[in-house]
Design an enzyme around this catalytic site. Structure first.
Site, PDB file in Angstrom:
ATOM      1  N   MET A  62      23.571  79.904 169.367  1.00 36.64           N
ATOM      2  CA  MET A  62      23.052  80.149 168.018  1.00 36.64           C
ATOM      3  C   MET A  62      24.124  80.623 167.051  1.00 36.64           C
ATOM      4  O   MET A  62      23.851  80.807 165.861  1.00 36.64           O
ATOM      5  CB  MET A  62      21.903  81.157 168.086  1.00 36.64           C
TER       6      MET A  62
ATOM      7  N   GLU B 184      25.128  82.636 172.252  1.00 36.29           N
ATOM      8  CA  GLU B 184      26.358  81.904 171.938  1.00 36.29           C
ATOM      9  C   GLU B 184      26.050  80.598 171.215  1.00 36.29           C
ATOM     10  O   GLU B 184      26.727  80.238 170.232  1.00 36.29           O
ATOM     11  CB  GLU B 184      27.133  81.626 173.223  1.00 36.29           C
TER      12      GLU B 184
ATOM     13  N   ARG C 177      10.426  94.741 193.470  1.00 38.92           N
ATOM     14  CA  ARG C 177      11.568  93.905 193.099  1.00 38.92           C
ATOM     15  C   ARG C 177      11.145  92.522 192.607  1.00 38.92           C
ATOM     16  O   ARG C 177      11.721  92.005 191.646  1.00 38.92           O
ATOM     17  CB  ARG C 177      12.543  93.804 194.279  1.00 38.92           C
TER      18      ARG C 177
ATOM     19  N   SER D 182      12.971 107.678 185.120  1.00 37.77           N
ATOM     20  CA  SER D 182      11.944 107.001 184.327  1.00 37.77           C
ATOM     21  C   SER D 182      10.761 107.933 184.076  1.00 37.77           C
ATOM     22  O   SER D 182      10.167 108.463 185.016  1.00 37.77           O
ATOM     23  CB  SER D 182      11.471 105.733 185.046  1.00 37.77           C
TER      24      SER D 182
ATOM     25  N   GLU E  42      15.868  99.018 190.371  1.00 39.52           N
ATOM     26  CA  GLU E  42      15.270  98.670 191.665  1.00 39.52           C
ATOM     27  C   GLU E  42      16.307  98.217 192.694  1.00 39.52           C
ATOM     28  O   GLU E  42      16.000  97.421 193.579  1.00 39.52           O
ATOM     29  CB  GLU E  42      14.216  97.560 191.484  1.00 39.52           C
TER      30      GLU E  42
ATOM     31  N   LEU F  80      15.803 110.076 191.539  1.00 41.62           N
ATOM     32  CA  LEU F  80      16.740 109.834 192.630  1.00 41.62           C
ATOM     33  C   LEU F  80      18.187 109.855 192.147  1.00 41.62           C
ATOM     34  O   LEU F  80      19.024 110.567 192.676  1.00 41.62           O
ATOM     35  CB  LEU F  80      16.426 108.490 193.297  1.00 41.62           C
TER      36      LEU F  80
END
Length: 403
Positions: free
Chosen positions: A356, A354, A262, A173, A381, A140
């Site tokens: 870590m 952040e 979705r 895809s 999606e 698409l």
């Protein structure tokens, strides 16, 4: 309509088993798949060792029962196929995202079910379910547009014995490897969205050109997304899904089938983020002795907030999936899950990195990979922006709607 947010016991059992498998067998191959930009070595063995048949994802994708195409699945006794598919999606995502590249069902089948004649459904979807085809693709998006599908510029010109398709697609895809692809093209540019039609094209059709087998992407590198070009590609008359005089309602009916997937996209995002938050907790336990009590308390508080956000996202996708199982219109709920869950999940992954510090951006830890992988879930999606626009239009058009 009242919808329970508790998973049925049989669904929870399956979900727990898949999550354990994903944590201990999928996650160890995550870094390899990212570096290889494809499936890791041993992927087939890992997928074969999954404690359950992953057909629920295909069932939830197709929106049809297992018996429709003469194919029996190990989990055929479930009556909550969409809830099951969503729960399994989160469980897989908890370990890592690379198994998504092995699941060959796509939204192409849903477009065929929405637009195709019974004969076309039997040939393509039935053939897929019986194993005649290994994978399918959905074409698409084009270089000049993303979310506004009405801007399709690929053309389909009528001939005496079929159609000639010209144009190009991107981020398709499985476009390079799929057995067949659903291609959206316009039969009348002056008619705008009313001129858009869908065609089923096999990969060996002359003029079907793979311009780029795998896009170079920020994340989800194991998942194949391709660039395609159609150079005077001639297809037979019956390649057109449905009838030639079908109006734009058919096109939007095909896009509307995304409401079934979705919630699965939202669930997968929640799974990745949940895995990231748990990883932070484990990392904190290992390094906690070096923290001040204030820092440790701050991390614990942030973990609670992230878990609360993910729990809300989980309730949204479960509600959308449960309504789908009941055969109730779930457009608003599916859009809400898609609009909310990926953003919450992305924020959680980013915050984990952040907290870590330097380890959060190091390849010694998977956190940086999950930060890259999670970004696409807000776009796939139907982008979150479009979903919020859809929800606002529905609310303004029909009031508050269902409670």
């Amino acid at each position: 309509m009242t919808v329970s947010f508790e998973l049925p016991d049989d669904v929870r059992k399956v979900s727990d088993e898949v999550r354990d498998w994903s944590l201990h067998q999928v996650r160890p191959l995550a870094r390899e798949s990212d570096r290889a930009k494809g499936l890791p070595a041993g992927a087939d063995a890992v997928m074969a060792d999954c404690p359950v048949d992953l057909s629920p994802l295909a069932i939830a994708t197709f929106g049809r029962t297992h018996g429709d195409w003469g194919q029996e699945f190990a989990l055929s006794g479930f009556t909550t196929n969409y809830v099951l598919g969503a729960a399994v999606s989160e469980a897989i995502g908890y370990g890592d995202s690379w198994p998504l590249a092995t699941l060959r069902g796509s939204i192409a089948e849903k477009a065929i079910l929405a637009l195709g004649t019974p004969q076309q459904q039997e040939r393509w979807v039935g053939g897929f379910m019986r194993g005649d085809f290994r994978s399918s693709a959905f074409a698409l998006t084009e270089p000049h547009f993303g979310s506004d599908a009405s801007q399709v510029a690929t053309t389909a010109t009528r001939t005496s014995d079929g159609w000639v398709i010209r144009g190009s697609k991107m981020y398709c895809s499985l476009g390079a490897s799929a057995d067949y692809t659903v291609v959206f093209a316009t039969v009348d540019k002056e008619s705008g969205r009313h001129g858009i039609r869908a065609f089923v094209v096999t990969r060996d059709t002359p003029g079907y050109i793979v311009t780029k087998a795998r896009e170079d992407k920020l994340g989800m590198r194991a998942f194949e997304t391709s660039g395609l070009s159609f150079d005077d590609m001639h297809v037979p008359t019956d390649a057109l899904l449905g009838s030639e005089d079908q109006d734009s309602r058919g096109f939007y009916a095909a896009l509307g089938t995304l409401n079934t997937s979705r919630p699965l996209t939202a669930a997968w995002a929640v799974g990745i983020a949940s895995g990231s938050v748990d990883y932070l907790e484990q990392w904190t336990r290992q390094h906690g002795r070096a923290f001040t009590p204030r820092r440790r308390r701050g991390i614990d508080e942030e973990v609670l907030r992230m878990r609360a956000g993910l729990a809300a996202a989980r309730r949204l996708y479960l509600r959308a999936a449960a309504l789908q199982d009941k055969g109730v219109d779930n457009r608003r709920e599916a859009s809400a899950a898609k609009a909310y869950a990926p953003q919450i999940a992305e924020a959680a992954c980013r915050r984990v990195a952040e907290l870590m510090g330097p380890d959060g951006t190091s390849e010694r830890h998977l956190v940086e990979k999950w930060c890259r992988d999670i970004r696409i879930f807000d776009i796939w999606e139907g982008s979150g922006q479009i979903q919020r626009l859809t929800i606002s239009r529905m609310l303004m058009g029909s009031g508050a709607g269902r409670a």
